[in-house]
Design an enzyme around this catalytic site. Structure first.
Site, PDB file in Angstrom:
ATOM      1  N   SER A  68      18.241   3.252  -0.333  1.00 33.72           N
ATOM      2  CA  SER A  68      17.150   2.297  -0.327  1.00 33.72           C
ATOM      3  C   SER A  68      17.207   1.548  -1.664  1.00 33.72           C
ATOM      4  O   SER A  68      18.091   1.812  -2.467  1.00 33.72           O
ATOM      5  CB  SER A  68      15.875   3.097  -0.177  1.00 33.72           C
ATOM      6  OG  SER A  68      14.800   2.252  -0.152  1.00 33.72           O
ATOM      7  N   LEU A  69      16.271   0.668  -1.903  1.00 34.86           N
ATOM      8  CA  LEU A  69      16.241  -0.020  -3.195  1.00 34.86           C
ATOM      9  C   LEU A  69      14.948   0.330  -3.903  1.00 34.86           C
ATOM     10  O   LEU A  69      13.923   0.533  -3.261  1.00 34.86           O
ATOM     11  CB  LEU A  69      16.261  -1.531  -2.987  1.00 34.86           C
ATOM     12  CG  LEU A  69      17.566  -2.172  -2.517  1.00 34.86           C
ATOM     13  CD1 LEU A  69      17.332  -3.626  -2.137  1.00 34.86           C
ATOM     14  CD2 LEU A  69      18.613  -2.095  -3.625  1.00 34.86           C
TER      15      LEU A  69
ATOM     16  N   LYS B 226      21.286  -7.709  -7.876  1.00 37.10           N
ATOM     17  CA  LYS B 226      22.368  -6.715  -7.927  1.00 37.10           C
ATOM     18  C   LYS B 226      23.295  -7.030  -9.089  1.00 37.10           C
ATOM     19  O   LYS B 226      23.621  -8.208  -9.306  1.00 37.10           O
ATOM     20  CB  LYS B 226      23.201  -6.777  -6.637  1.00 37.10           C
ATOM     21  CG  LYS B 226      22.401  -6.595  -5.379  1.00 37.10           C
ATOM     22  CD  LYS B 226      23.233  -6.837  -4.129  1.00 37.10           C
ATOM     23  CE  LYS B 226      22.329  -6.748  -2.900  1.00 37.10           C
ATOM     24  NZ  LYS B 226      22.991  -7.086  -1.666  1.00 37.10           N
TER      25      LYS B 226
ATOM     26  N   LYS C 289      15.722 -11.127  -0.014  1.00 37.51           N
ATOM     27  CA  LYS C 289      15.545  -9.847   0.658  1.00 37.51           C
ATOM     28  C   LYS C 289      14.989 -10.163   2.047  1.00 37.51           C
ATOM     29  O   LYS C 289      13.881 -10.692   2.184  1.00 37.51           O
ATOM     30  CB  LYS C 289      14.572  -8.962  -0.123  1.00 37.51           C
ATOM     31  CG  LYS C 289      14.416  -7.579   0.481  1.00 37.51           C
ATOM     32  CD  LYS C 289      13.658  -6.674  -0.473  1.00 37.51           C
ATOM     33  CE  LYS C 289      13.708  -5.224  -0.058  1.00 37.51           C
ATOM     34  NZ  LYS C 289      13.217  -4.957   1.271  1.00 37.51           N
TER      35      LYS C 289
ATOM     36  N   GLU D 266       0.841  -1.202   0.000  1.00 37.13           N
ATOM     37  CA  GLU D 266       0.000   0.000   0.000  1.00 37.13           C
ATOM     38  C   GLU D 266       0.873   1.247   0.000  1.00 37.13           C
ATOM     39  O   GLU D 266       0.620   2.203  -0.726  1.00 37.13           O
ATOM     40  CB  GLU D 266      -0.898   0.027   1.249  1.00 37.13           C
ATOM     41  CG  GLU D 266      -2.093  -0.892   1.162  1.00 37.13           C
ATOM     42  CD  GLU D 266      -2.726  -1.105   2.541  1.00 37.13           C
ATOM     43  OE1 GLU D 266      -3.874  -0.731   2.702  1.00 37.13           O
ATOM     44  OE2 GLU D 266      -2.049  -1.630   3.446  1.00 37.13           O
TER      45      GLU D 266
ATOM     46  N   CYS E 216     -15.674 -14.095  33.075  1.00 42.39           N
ATOM     47  CA  CYS E 216     -14.813 -15.056  32.375  1.00 42.39           C
ATOM     48  C   CYS E 216     -15.694 -16.062  31.622  1.00 42.39           C
ATOM     49  O   CYS E 216     -16.621 -16.625  32.208  1.00 42.39           O
ATOM     50  CB  CYS E 216     -13.936 -15.779  33.395  1.00 42.39           C
ATOM     51  SG  CYS E 216     -13.067 -17.182  32.688  1.00 42.39           S
TER      52      CYS E 216
ATOM     53  N   GLU F 142      21.192  -6.917   7.495  1.00 46.43           N
ATOM     54  CA  GLU F 142      19.817  -6.833   7.969  1.00 46.43           C
ATOM     55  C   GLU F 142      19.708  -7.552   9.308  1.00 46.43           C
ATOM     56  O   GLU F 142      20.105  -8.712   9.424  1.00 46.43           O
ATOM     57  CB  GLU F 142      18.903  -7.501   6.934  1.00 46.43           C
ATOM     58  CG  GLU F 142      17.446  -7.203   7.112  1.00 46.43           C
ATOM     59  CD  GLU F 142      17.032  -5.874   6.455  1.00 46.43           C
ATOM     60  OE1 GLU F 142      17.921  -5.102   6.030  1.00 46.43           O
ATOM     61  OE2 GLU F 142      15.824  -5.625   6.391  1.00 46.43           O
TER      62      GLU F 142
HETATM   63  S1  IVH Z   1      21.294  -4.399  -0.643  1.00 46.87           S
HETATM   64  C1  IVH Z   1      21.638   0.306  -1.753  1.00 46.87           C
HETATM   65  N1  IVH Z   1      20.565  -6.815  -0.010  1.00 46.87           N
HETATM   66  O1  IVH Z   1      16.206  -3.818   1.854  1.00 46.87           O
HETATM   67  C2  IVH Z   1      20.904  -0.568  -0.840  1.00 46.87           C
HETATM   68  N2  IVH Z   1      19.346  -5.000   0.921  1.00 46.87           N
HETATM   69  O2  IVH Z   1      14.871  -1.303   0.486  1.00 46.87           O
HETATM   70  C3  IVH Z   1      21.584  -1.887  -0.833  1.00 46.87           C
HETATM   71  N3  IVH Z   1      17.556  -5.691   2.432  1.00 46.87           N
HETATM   72  O3  IVH Z   1      17.527  -1.072   3.472  1.00 46.87           O
HETATM   73  C4  IVH Z   1      20.782  -2.847  -0.094  1.00 46.87           C
HETATM   74  N4  IVH Z   1      17.883  -7.846   2.272  1.00 46.87           N
HETATM   75  O4  IVH Z   1      17.765  -3.234   4.669  1.00 46.87           O
HETATM   76  C5  IVH Z   1      20.325  -5.504   0.151  1.00 46.87           C
HETATM   77  N5  IVH Z   1      20.056  -9.021   0.472  1.00 46.87           N
HETATM   78  C6  IVH Z   1      19.819  -7.716   0.641  1.00 46.87           C
HETATM   79  C7  IVH Z   1      18.789  -7.248   1.476  1.00 46.87           C
HETATM   80  C8  IVH Z   1      18.582  -5.874   1.591  1.00 46.87           C
HETATM   81  C9  IVH Z   1      17.159  -6.908   2.833  1.00 46.87           C
HETATM   82  C10 IVH Z   1      16.934  -4.418   2.869  1.00 46.87           C
HETATM   83  C11 IVH Z   1      17.936  -3.407   3.309  1.00 46.87           C
HETATM   84  C12 IVH Z   1      17.583  -2.144   2.603  1.00 46.87           C
HETATM   85  C13 IVH Z   1      16.242  -2.445   2.041  1.00 46.87           C
HETATM   86  C14 IVH Z   1      16.135  -1.745   0.729  1.00 46.87           C
END
Ligand code: IVH
Length: 664
Positions: free
Chosen positions: A82-83, A288, A115, A36, A406, A172
């Protein structure tokens, strides 16, 4: 949409998203699902662009929350980005196309990692030692939560191998599902608020001010990135993960090097299917570009790199109808409302019931019998009701209200100040008696084989047992008439009840089911007060002198031991041959005889309780405050005022290594 309507909607979206951001980052309890949030943010981004409605403080212009105030703020030398997220396979192909266009004819590959759904942390190591642990905060500044991070077992305090002088690790922090569920049910039982999911539990925990509480929560960590000073940029993500592993970190065990985007699709398909079998929550796959040298060419937007993308799985949710709300009575009388649902298939199992946690939660979500609701598996284990799907024309039932009595024994329910749960205070309430007996017989307590739920139920229904002492007065003839209880199983049960008499004091203490007294606290109590008489005589202050015990636990122990019924029960159990004295461990030596130690700071390997046990095993004593009478101060990292005082008094200060030498 004209300009005026657009700016109205933009205002609305900004307010909503800012609120959601605060709830997520500051209060660690989300207002809405990630999906959301992402959709609303996208809507806002588009409106701002189409109608040129930019503003520097719009939620589209920042990554996350503001750092909280209680911790020192740290600036991240390299921002924590962030991603970009996507839920669509088509957009994943678009991502690959962009990468290909930007890289021209260069050949590249992808690293696909799970993730993890937790909280991002940043670790800094100097000369192989952990010197800083921080949250992401707003991406450029976060909170210094080093003391909390040090308590995470997966975070090495010193690195293995030959680490560079300065390195940064990102990863994480998260909680495994089983540990989360166990922690939550203990919280529910104790009348504490429960966490909505492992991610909130992790974020909430890491923001606590008391690291000793953090250390008791099951936080884990996976490392996913390594930043090195040399910055030669010639490594690959694969090499970095391998190196992280050598340095002593846990890294994604399910990482896959993918020659092309098709292979990434296969991995996504695989984990979409298999993720429910993982012991932790994953909400997607992070893709990546494997070659670090291309990261500069690909660059980044203000918030996210162009060399990576997160493909997110849809949360496993279903819509069904709630046809009733029943009330469950827990071991300590806590009343938990449960939604009775029309059966619905969710993440591979049929769900018929879902926890509603407590009255406040039902009222907050305004859940009523007859409503159609969205149910989600929190951590894919405990189903919970997320929200109500409002029907446009539908009539609704009345709001839920807790009954006054109860549901099991009709005693009046009470709600203590500061607690969210209602409780039944009748000690003899049958469901409470049943769960007390189940707890008493459980593996970590008296470990009575053959006394599962069904047997306990019969023992209580047939009124053979109403309190623990009754168990030790049973004989096989009492049991044989019970359903599915042959002569042999009756004899076996009597034998295992008899054998449980040998259980040590700490197990008996745990088995009694005193509120807030878990296995660890019971062990610490039994160690500090080696008999029930000593414990019964202890004041709240004396109880609080134990490391793991604060006023809440001390108050609960005191109030249990102040009740004449409980003292009478203990007297009976004692007469029946149960152990109410600790066997003192044999002294390994008396080299510390007459010596007093003070422990301060975090030791590299030993827990405080372990160090104390070693000292006591060698005849020494541990006290909490430093004085001229202190013989040794065993100091670890971040030793504070006690160390200062010890220095001033010229006392002997030793490290863990010195200590090991002394007891060798
Ligand atoms: S790489 C440039 N790898 O997802 C950011 N992030 O929305 C590179 N996360 O804040 C992050 N698993 O906390 C990466 N295998 C993983 C991940 C991961 C969880 C989280 C991370 C980040 C968020 C991005």
């Amino acid at each position: 949409m004209n300009h005026a309507q657009a700016s109205e909607r933009v205002r609305e979206l900004r307010t909503l998203l800012n609120k959601a951001n605060d709830a997520y980052y500051q209060d660690a309890s989300p207002l809405m699902s990630d999906r959301e949030y992402d959709l609303l943010l996208e809507e806002l981004r588009q409106l701002e662009e189409e109608h040129s409605l930019f503003s520097p403080d719009s939620p589209t212009g920042r990554i996350g929350g503001q750092p909280t105030r209680e911790f020192p703020t740290v600036t991240h030398p390299v921002p924590m980005l962030s991603l970009s997220n996507t839920y669509s396979r088509g957009e994943l192909d678009d991502f690959d196309r962009r990468v290909r266009n930007l890289l021209g004819h260069k050949s590249y590959s992808y690293m696909a990692e799970l993730k993890y759904d937790g909280m991002a942390i940043r670790l800094r190591y100097e000369k192989g030692r952990l010197v800083l642990g921080a949250t992401r905060g707003d991406g450029s500044q976060g909170d210094d939560i080093t003391a909390n991070i040090r308590t995470i077992q997966d975070v090495p305090l010193t690195l293995s191998g030959r680490p560079a002088d300065l390195l940064e690790v990102r990863g994480e922090a998260y909680m495994e599902l089983a540990a989360f569920a166990k922690m939550n049910s203990a919280r529910e039982e104790n009348g504490e608020t429960v966490f909505a999911n492992p991610r909130n539990a992790t974020a909430g925990t890491l923001k606590l001010q008391d690291p000793s509480i953090v250390s008791r929560r099951p936080i884990r960590m996976f490392a996913y990135d390594l930043l090195l000073e040399d910055g030669d940029g010639e490594r690959t993500q694969k090499e970095k993960l391998d190196l992280l592993e050598k340095l002593g970190f846990r890294v994604c065990e399910h990482r896959s090097l993918c020659p092309g985007i098709e292979d990434v699709h296969d991995i996504i398909e695989k984990w979409g299917r298999l993720r429910k079998n993982l012991p932790y929550e994953t909400d997607g796959v992070v893709v990546k570009v494997n070659e670090e040298r291309y990261r500069d060419i690909l660059g980044q937007t203000a918030k996210a790199p162009r060399w990576a993308i997160a493909y997110k799985f849809e949360a496993e949710r279903a819509v069904t109808r709630i046809h009733g709300i029943t009330l469950q009575v827990g071991r300590l009388g806590t009343i938990t409302p449960v939604a009775e649902l029309d059966p619905v298939l969710l993440a591979g199992t049929t769900v018929k019931r879902a926890t509603l946690h407590n009255e406040e939660e039902i009222q907050r979500k305004d859940i009523r019998v007859g409503d159609r609701i969205v149910v989600e598996k929190a951590g894919d284990i405990i189903p919970q009701v997320v929200s109500v799907v409002l029907q446009e024309d539908g009539e609704r039932g009345g709001s839920f209200g807790m009954p006054e009595a109860c549901p099991a024994c009709s005693s009046k329910l009470v709600k203590l100040p500061e607690e969210v749960a209602w409780r039944c205070t009748n000690n003899q309430c049958p469901p409470q008696v049943r769960s007390r007996l189940e707890h008493f017989a459980s593996r970590d307590a008296m470990d009575i084989d053959g006394m599962g739920e069904a047997v306990v139920d019969q023992l209580v229904t047939e009124q053979l047992v109403t309190a623990f002492p009754d168990l030790y007065r049973l004989d096989a003839d009492d049991l044989i008439p019970l359903e599915r209880m042959g002569e042999k199983s009756a004899a076996n049960l009597i034998a295992s009840i008899g054998k449980s008499r040998e259980k040590p004091f700490e197990k008996v203490l745990y088995a009694l089911g005193i509120r807030f007294v878990g296995i660890t606290v019971a062990r610490d109590l039994a160690r500090a007060f080696p008999s029930i008489d000593a414990l019964t005589d202890a004041t709240e202050e004396e109880l609080c002198a134990i490391d793991s015990i604060g006023p809440r636990i001390a108050g609960s122990v005191r109030s249990f031991l102040d009740q004449p019924d409980n003292l009478d029960m203990i007297r009976q159990l004692r007469e029946l041959g149960l152990t109410f004295e600790s066997e003192l461990p044999e002294t390994a030596s008396d080299r510390f005889s007459g010596k007093t130690f003070v422990l301060t700071g975090t030791l590299p390997t030993l827990k405080r309780s372990e160090a104390q046990a070693h000292i006591e095993n060698h005849g020494g004593k541990v006290t909490s405050s430093v004085s001229k009478k202190t013989d040794f101060v065993l100091a670890g990292d971040e030793a504070g005022s006690k160390l200062e005082k010890a220095k001033k008094l010229g006392l002997t200060i030793i490290t863990e290594n010195d200590f090991f030498e002394m007891i060798k």
